[in-house]
Design a protein around this motif. Structure first.
Motif, mmCIF file in Angstrom:
data_model
loop_
_atom_site.group_PDB
_atom_site.id
_atom_site.type_symbol
_atom_site.label_atom_id
_atom_site.label_comp_id
_atom_site.label_asym_id
_atom_site.label_seq_id
_atom_site.Cartn_x
_atom_site.Cartn_y
_atom_site.Cartn_z
ATOM 1 N N ILE A 131 0.834 -1.199 0.000
ATOM 2 C CA ILE A 131 0.000 0.000 0.000
ATOM 3 C C ILE A 131 0.870 1.251 0.000
ATOM 4 O O ILE A 131 1.934 1.290 0.626
ATOM 5 C CB ILE A 131 -0.971 0.006 1.206
ATOM 6 N N ILE A 148 -5.574 9.358 4.749
ATOM 7 C CA ILE A 148 -5.670 8.514 5.940
ATOM 8 C C ILE A 148 -4.375 7.750 6.169
ATOM 9 O O ILE A 148 -3.877 7.672 7.282
ATOM 10 C CB ILE A 148 -6.835 7.511 5.810
ATOM 11 N N ILE A 149 -3.865 7.143 5.130
ATOM 12 C CA ILE A 149 -2.658 6.351 5.225
ATOM 13 C C ILE A 149 -1.626 6.899 4.245
ATOM 14 O O ILE A 149 -1.935 7.150 3.084
ATOM 15 C CB ILE A 149 -2.924 4.872 4.895
ATOM 16 N N PRO A 200 -13.279 1.764 6.135
ATOM 17 C CA PRO A 200 -13.021 0.770 7.177
ATOM 18 C C PRO A 200 -13.498 1.271 8.530
ATOM 19 O O PRO A 200 -13.428 2.469 8.831
ATOM 20 C CB PRO A 200 -11.495 0.623 7.145
ATOM 21 N N GLY A 201 -14.021 0.377 9.326
ATOM 22 C CA GLY A 201 -14.443 0.750 10.664
ATOM 23 C C GLY A 201 -15.870 1.236 10.744
ATOM 24 O O GLY A 201 -16.325 1.620 11.809
ATOM 25 N N THR A 202 -16.572 1.222 9.621
ATOM 26 C CA THR A 202 -17.967 1.676 9.665
ATOM 27 C C THR A 202 -18.875 0.504 9.309
ATOM 28 O O THR A 202 -19.292 -0.232 10.167
ATOM 29 C CB THR A 202 -18.212 2.845 8.711
ATOM 30 N N ARG A 204 -19.612 -2.810 8.881
ATOM 31 C CA ARG A 204 -18.946 -4.075 9.168
ATOM 32 C C ARG A 204 -19.179 -5.066 8.034
ATOM 33 O O ARG A 204 -20.290 -5.291 7.612
ATOM 34 C CB ARG A 204 -19.488 -4.640 10.478
ATOM 35 N N GLY A 205 -18.112 -5.623 7.565
ATOM 36 C CA GLY A 205 -18.227 -6.600 6.483
ATOM 37 C C GLY A 205 -18.156 -5.975 5.115
ATOM 38 O O GLY A 205 -18.281 -6.656 4.113
ATOM 39 N N ASN A 206 -17.965 -4.666 5.037
ATOM 40 C CA ASN A 206 -17.936 -4.032 3.726
ATOM 41 C C ASN A 206 -16.577 -3.443 3.385
ATOM 42 O O ASN A 206 -16.494 -2.544 2.579
ATOM 43 C CB ASN A 206 -18.983 -2.912 3.674
ATOM 44 N N SER A 207 -15.543 -3.922 3.988
ATOM 45 C CA SER A 207 -14.249 -3.309 3.720
ATOM 46 C C SER A 207 -13.377 -4.002 2.683
ATOM 47 O O SER A 207 -12.249 -3.603 2.503
ATOM 48 C CB SER A 207 -13.458 -3.179 5.029
ATOM 49 N N PRO A 208 -13.842 -5.047 1.967
ATOM 50 C CA PRO A 208 -12.985 -5.604 0.920
ATOM 51 C C PRO A 208 -12.641 -4.559 -0.134
ATOM 52 O O PRO A 208 -13.418 -3.634 -0.389
ATOM 53 C CB PRO A 208 -13.835 -6.724 0.311
ATOM 54 N N LEU A 209 -11.486 -4.717 -0.725
ATOM 55 C CA LEU A 209 -11.024 -3.800 -1.750
ATOM 56 C C LEU A 209 -11.557 -4.216 -3.122
ATOM 57 O O LEU A 209 -11.632 -5.394 -3.437
ATOM 58 C CB LEU A 209 -9.497 -3.789 -1.800
ATOM 59 N N PHE A 213 -10.467 -3.542 -6.980
ATOM 60 C CA PHE A 213 -9.288 -3.075 -7.688
ATOM 61 C C PHE A 213 -9.586 -2.667 -9.124
ATOM 62 O O PHE A 213 -10.444 -3.244 -9.788
ATOM 63 C CB PHE A 213 -8.224 -4.175 -7.731
ATOM 64 N N GLY A 214 -8.810 -1.689 -9.599
ATOM 65 C CA GLY A 214 -8.753 -1.419 -11.026
ATOM 66 C C GLY A 214 -7.834 -2.443 -11.685
ATOM 67 O O GLY A 214 -7.262 -3.307 -11.014
#
Lengths: 114, 117
Positions: B45, B55-56, B97-99, B101-106, B108-109
């Motif tokens: 990343i 954020i990062i 992330p953190g909101t 739950r269960g919806n944070s998979p990425l 990709f292009g």
């Protein structure tokens, strides 16, 4: 620090044979675990994910993975591989956090023997 | 109906040049990322933005500058390109992330293959 290890760089299996790709993780909290597949020249596609609950997770394309907390593992399996499954497979770990970043393993290249 | 699209797909340029890669997502996600994949397929990343806010920011040379004009776009500008910048750069998006739950998979292009000569 979180990390993901995929010990097998390259695996070759015969078409129709079963498959297991290994993944071990190191994480301080309850991990979120993922398996992605990357075909040549393509981006990564999510195969399956584990957040909580049933430790055996079903994914797309006939893949499944089992979360074993005691072994810190999340191995990917498929009972019978097809030639179209030849690709690079990545295990990844993340966390339920606003500053979460998903960390990827180094990948396992799967080749299919006709 | 491409979900995460990045342009160009291939980019060949000389050392010292400045180039940009564009990324757009139509998934309604709040968070976007840039990942770098090296010749050994290792994915690392680089940056993460949530609703235009950084954020990062991993240890990336400051020649790399992400810009997010809105939450559906995250562009990557690279100054003074070096040989070691040659790689495939992937844009990705997710729910914050953190909101949810269960919806944070990425998602990709298809990547931008950058070759610096």
């Amino acid at each position: 620090a979180q990390s993901v290890t995929q010990p097998d760089i390259h695996i070759t299996v015969s078409e129709g044979a079963s498959l297991e790709l290994r993944c071990n993780y190191s994480y301080g909290a309850t991990p979120y675990l993922f398996w992605y597949v990357q075909s040549p020249g393509q981006g990564l596609q999510l195969l399956l994910k584990y957040f909580s609950g049933d430790t055996l997770v079903q994914g797309i394309k006939g893949f499944e993975a089992e979360f074993k907390r005691s072994q810190s593992s999340f191995n990917l399996r498929k009972p019978s591989v097809h030639w179209s499954d030849a690709a690079e497979y990545f295990c990844a770990v993340g966390a339920f956090s606003s500053a979460s970043k998903i960390i990827f393993g180094s990948g396992t290249r799967l080749s299919i023997r006709p | 109906d491409t979900a995460v699209s990045q342009t160009p797909k291939y980019l060949v340029t000389q050392m010292g040049n400045d180039k940009s890669i564009k990324c757009e997502q139509n998934l309604g996600h709040d968070t976007m990322y840039w990942y770098k994949q090296d010749s050994k397929k290792f994915l690392k990343i680089m940056f993460s933005y949530n609703n235009k806010e950084l954020i990062i920011n991993e240890t990336v040379p400051n020649r790399f500058s992400p810009k997010s004009p809105d939450k559906a776009h995250l562009n990557l500008h690279i100054n003074s390109l070096e040989l070691g910048d040659s790689a495939v750069y992937f844009c990705a998006s997710s729910q914050k992330p953190g909101t949810s739950r269960g919806n944070s998979p990425l998602h990709f292009g298809n990547g931008t293959r950058l070759t610096v000569t």
